[in-house]
Design a protein around this motif. Structure first.
Motif, short mmCIF file in Angstrom:
data_model
loop_
_atom_site.label_atom_id
_atom_site.label_comp_id
_atom_site.label_asym_id
_atom_site.label_seq_id
_atom_site.Cartn_x
_atom_site.Cartn_y
_atom_site.Cartn_z
N VAL A 1 32.15 48.19 48.15
CA VAL A 1 31.90 49.18 47.81
C VAL A 1 32.07 50.58 48.82
N ALA A 2 31.68 49.72 50.19
CA ALA A 2 32.11 51.44 51.25
C ALA A 2 33.88 51.84 50.86
N THR B 1 27.75 44.24 42.82
CA THR B 1 28.61 45.42 42.98
C THR B 1 29.02 46.04 41.93
N HIS C 1 27.11 49.26 41.39
CA HIS C 1 26.83 50.03 41.98
C HIS C 1 28.23 51.62 41.72
N MET C 2 29.21 50.95 41.14
CA MET C 2 30.41 51.56 41.36
C MET C 2 29.74 52.21 39.80
N ARG D 1 22.73 44.75 48.99
CA ARG D 1 25.19 44.42 49.34
C ARG D 1 25.55 43.30 49.82
N PRO E 1 28.78 55.31 37.83
CA PRO E 1 27.90 56.83 37.64
C PRO E 1 26.76 56.63 37.02
N GLN F 1 24.22 47.59 36.14
CA GLN F 1 23.42 48.44 37.10
C GLN F 1 21.58 48.47 36.34
N PHE G 1 35.36 51.23 48.25
CA PHE G 1 35.79 51.95 47.63
C PHE G 1 35.67 53.41 47.06
N ARG G 2 34.20 53.86 47.62
CA ARG G 2 33.60 54.93 48.43
C ARG G 2 34.40 56.21 49.12
N PHE G 3 34.58 55.35 50.15
CA PHE G 3 35.30 56.46 51.39
C PHE G 3 37.07 55.28 51.66
#
Length: 276
Positions: A269-270, A129, A132-133, A263, A135, A181, A272-274
């Motif tokens: 991850v979801a 993950t 994915h974190m 994932r 950029p 990544q 952290f993003r939201f």
């Protein structure tokens, strides 16, 4: 009847053991890990339980001789399944070594296996993950897309140092994130050529998995516990969670899945993003 062959790297680690045990029920096993004593003990344990261990070879996946031996162990008679769990986490080494092990050795492994791919072959790579974190940075991706270039690591060094803000403590985590990544991109890049051979390639991005490696990260690395606490499912991952996902991706039921990542992170991850 001839059974398919499963090559597991990092076989003596938490995820590797779980994959070997679960998938070894239907595959002959070729196992490799860096630790000879641990690997030999695990292989003997499996054989005592009735598993078919075709070969167990200890060594560094950066060693061309080891890779050639493993390819010989796998053979060329039928499809091969590769589950590549070997790797280093941020708490385990410096950033250069982490990139060499997690990315460069992965590329060398795939290069070695590709000549013996047969229709029905599949590779499942363990990403993270962490990939994915962060950029994507085009200049960094351009370097990491050519991991075997002799000067890649040194060209990457000033970028890693700048991203770390001069903090040596942050560099292993950055190297880990960048390397993983790059593995995600590697899976996409290889899928076309593998498809022409009738083979598939995919990756799994684990969240915080409560293996010995995962627990070490929780104890020594900033942010690891936050990943665990963020998981909406309310628990940490188990090695069997990864093994079950690998088993599915390697199966005929996943025959339309290639060039992509799954994932297995409990939703962290979801979260952290939201947040909220």
């Amino acid at each position: 009847m001839t059974r398919p062959t499963l090559l597991v790297t990092g076989a003596a680690g938490g995820m590797g053991r779980a994959c070997a045990r679960l998938m070894g029920a239907t595959h002959d096993l070729v196992l490799t890990d860096v630790s000879s004593a641990t690997l030999d003990g695990f292989a003997a344990e499996l054989e005592g339980e009735g598993y078919v261990v075709r070969q167990a070879r200890a060594g560094d996946l950066g060693d061309a001789a080891l890779l050639a031996a493993l390819v010989g162990d796998v053979g060329e008679d039928g499809p091969v399944t590769l589950v590549h769990t070997a790797g280093l986490s941020p708490a385990m080494s410096d950033w250069r070594t982490i990139v060499r092990v997690n990315l460069i050795a992965t590329v060398r492994l795939l290069d070695a296996v590709e000549p013996v791919l047969r229709p029905g072959s599949v590779a499942v790579l363990i990403a993270s993950t962490a990939g994915h974190m962060m950029p994507p940075i085009p200049a960094v991706q351009a370097l990491l897309d050519r991991p075997l270039d002799p000067g890649m690591i040194e060209a990457l060094a000033p970028i890693v140092e700048d991203m770390a803000g001069g903090s040596a403590a942050h560099m292993p985590g950055i190297g880990y994130s960048l390397g993983k990544q790059a593995v995600l991109r590697l899976v996409e890049q290889r899928a076309i050529a593998w498809g022409r051979l009738g083979a598939r390639i995919a990756s799994i991005s684990p969240g915080l998995i409560l293996t010995p490696m995962g627990r070490r990260e929780m104890a020594e690395t900033e942010g690891a516990t936050a990943m665990l606490e963020a998981a909406p499912v309310g628990r940490g991952g188990r090695a069997i969670d990864i093994a079950l996902a690998a088993q599915f991706l390697a199966s005929a039921q996943a025959g339309f899945i290639s060039g992509t990542d799954l994932r297995v992170d409990g939703g962290s991850v979801a979260a952290f993003r939201f947040p909220g």
